[in-house]
Structure formats: structure tokens, C-alpha cells
Enzyme design. Structure first.
Site, PDB file in Angstrom:
ATOM      1  N   SER A   1       0.831  -1.206   0.068  1.00 26.72           N
ATOM      2  CA  SER A   1      -0.027  -0.190  -0.083  1.00 26.72           C
ATOM      3  C   SER A   1       0.765   1.366   0.097  1.00 26.72           C
ATOM      4  CB  SER A   1      -0.962  -0.117   1.102  1.00 26.72           C
ATOM      5  OG  SER A   1      -0.117  -0.245   2.423  1.00 26.72           O
TER       6      SER A   1
ATOM      7  N   HIS B   1      -0.670   6.044   6.612  1.00 27.55           N
ATOM      8  CA  HIS B   1      -0.109   5.933   5.205  1.00 27.55           C
ATOM      9  C   HIS B   1       0.422   7.154   4.549  1.00 27.55           C
ATOM     10  CE1 HIS B   1      -1.893   1.701   5.388  1.00 27.55           C
ATOM     11  NE2 HIS B   1      -1.093   1.252   4.294  1.00 27.55           N
TER      12      HIS B   1
END
Length: 302
Positions: free
Chosen positions: A53, A281
Site C-alpha cells: 500500500s 499511510h
């Protein structure tokens, strides 16, 4: 082999996992982006992007319409940024949630193993991988976040409960798996430059009481998780050194850009009160910074 470029330009988390798990699965082909060169010009760099990711830019918009929806791949991920800056011909098979095992086996039905995209004429490969292996890092973040909420941010309940178990998993399983993945890439593309990125800092070196509402980690567990991330990055760096890959160190440049910092400064989004869906993230600025650090580390030619 130097990388051709037009210019040199400066600068795991639960919600994303849940979105991916509930999204309808697509089976589109890998993303391809190629520059149009005039007749007789040098052909564009053949570039393949692999990874999880952090490579896919999961949580950022716009989504890549050619990617399986469950991969949550974004068109602002660092591979797309690198391709745009170097006029490379990009094949992007990055996918949120990927583990090293998904280099050689399908992550989702109808999605080819990532290594299938790498061929003998590939010239550049980039990747981030290892953070999802054995769910070690994800488990640590979730466990420490839950413990932090229960302790109201006091003490180091996560460290007391788990000790060095997460580090042992990295040493015993993640590190050799990353090393073997890099060897497999080299076997398929013996002439390619291979760059594996470390993970940019998620947390600061010490607890920030003002950050607890955004990153609910107990004060004593902030340095514990930070040290765990450093341990993972060292394992990735070691694997790179043993396989002839280039390690792209994100630690120095991401210092002071962690999820506790204000919007506009941070490169990683917090779990709560995030500016995007990229919780824990990199946001778009973080992905661009990863591209810049990769190009700076590899070197470019104008």
C-alpha cells in the site's frame, strides 16, 4: 545503469484495510503509463513498480481506474510520480495489503502474481514490501492503538504485552522473505536497477500528548513502535545490501513529517482526523517525497 530523466524535481492501517476488504474486486490489467517520444528518440525507460500500500498510494485519490479496486492503487503514488518525472514506460502492479508471498502467487482472484510483470528487458524496479508479512507491523499498530485507548495514553501497555516478539518475527520471517523476493526480481531482470524503499516515519521519537487524539498510542509505546519501524527498515536495508539492490532511506527526510504533525507538514496521515483516507499511510505529499528520494538516491541524468 543510469536512469534517464527529463528533470530532477525536489520535493497500515485499519480503515484502509477495511475499505479494501469490503470493496468489490476488480480484475483489470496492470496500469501502464508511457511517454510519447518523437521518431528516432531514445526509447523510454522500462519501469515496473511492485509492492504494498505504501507503493500503491492506498487511501489517496484519484484511484487508478485500471487497477483492481481492492488494491486501492492511486494515480498519485510514487511510481506514477517517478514515471512522470522520467518519461518512463510504467507497468504498475502495486497493491494495498501485498506481502512478499504475493510476488509469486495471486493476491486476489484474477490478479496475477506481481513478479509476472517483471521481464528480462525491465530496466527499473521499485518497491516497498515487508510491512504486511505475517501481519507483524499491522498487528503491532492495531495492538498498540487498542492498548493505548484502554490505558488512556499512559504507560507502555503494548510493550509490556508483546516485548520483542514483533522484532523476532521480522528477523525470523520478514527479513529472509524480503531477501528472497529481491533475489527473484534480480533473476527475472538481471540488468535492472532495483530500488527498495524504507518506510517513512509514522510516529515521532517521543510521545506528543497533543497527538493522542489522532494517534491513540500510549506515551511509552510511541518509542516502542518507532523502534519497531526502525528495526523493519534495517531488515529491508540488510536484504537490499545482500542482493545488490539499492536501499532508499526515507528515515532522514521524513523526520518531522510523521502523522502527529499538522496537515500540510505531515507526509503520513493519522488514524483519526486525517485529511484523507490514507490513515497511517503516506498522503500525496508523502508519495511525492518518496519519488524524490528514490530519484535522488539512484541518480538522474538530464
Amino acid at each position: 545503469m543510469p536512469i534517464r530523466a527529463r528533470s530532477r524535481v525536489g520535493g497500515l492501517a485499519a480503515v484502509a484495510t477495511a475499505v479494501a476488504a469490503t470493496a468489490a474486486l476488480g480484475t483489470a490489467a496492470p496500469a501502464h503509463a508511457a511517454a510519447t517520444d518523437p521518431a528516432g528518440a531514445e526509447p523510454p525507460l522500462r519501469y515496473v513498480a511492485l509492492g504494498d500500500s505504501y507503493s500503491a498510494g492506498s487511501g489517496n485519490v484519484p484511484l487508478d481506474p485500471s487497477a483492481p479496486l481492492a488494491c486501492l492503487r492511486s494515480t498519485v503514488n510514487y511510481p506514477h510520480v517517478i514515471a512522470g518525472r522520467t518519461a518512463a514506460q510504467l507497468t504498475d502492479v502495486t497493491c494495498g495489503g501485498a506481502q512478499t508471498g504475493h510476488f509469486t502467487k495471486s493476491q486476489y482472484p484474477g490478479v496475477a502474481p506481481q513478479l509476472d510483470a517483471v521481464t528480462a528487458d525491465t530496466e527499473l524496479v521499485t518497491l516497498t514490501i515487508g510491512g504486511n508479512d505475517n501481519n507483524t507491523f499491522i498487528s503491532a499498530i492495531l495492538a498498540c492503538g487498542s492498548a493505548g485507548l484502554l490505558s488512556l495514553g499512559k504507560g507502555n501497555p503494548c510493550e509490556k504485552a508483546h516485548g520483542d516478539s514483533f522484532k523476532r518475527q521480522i528477523d525470523d520471517s520478514t527479513y529472509p522473505a524480503v531477501r528472497e523476493s529481491l533475489r527473484a526480481i534480480r533473476a527475472k531482470a538481471p540488468n535492472a536497477r532495483v530500488a527498495i524503499l524504507g518506510y517513512p516515519w509514522i510516529l515521532p521519537p517521543k510521545a506528543d500528548p497533543a497527538c493522542f487524539a489522532k494517534m491513540p498510542v500510549a506515551e511509552g509505546d510511541v518509542p516502542y513502535l518507532r523502534d519497531l519501524q526502525a528495526h523493519l527498515n534495517r531488515a529491508v536495508q540488510r536484504a537490499a545490501g545482500e542482493t545488490g539492490a539499492t536501499y532508499v532511506d526515507m528515515a532522514p527526510v521524513s523526520e518531522g513529517r510523521d502523522a502527529c504533525k499538522p496537515a500540510g507538514t505531515r507526509w503520513v496521515e493519522p488514524v483519526f482526523f486525517a485529511s484523507s483516507l490514507a490513515v497511517a499511510h503516506p498522503n500525496a505529499a508523502g508519495e511525492a517525497a518518496m519519488a524524490t528520494q528514490t530519484l535522488d538516491t539512484l541518480g538522474t541524468l538530464g
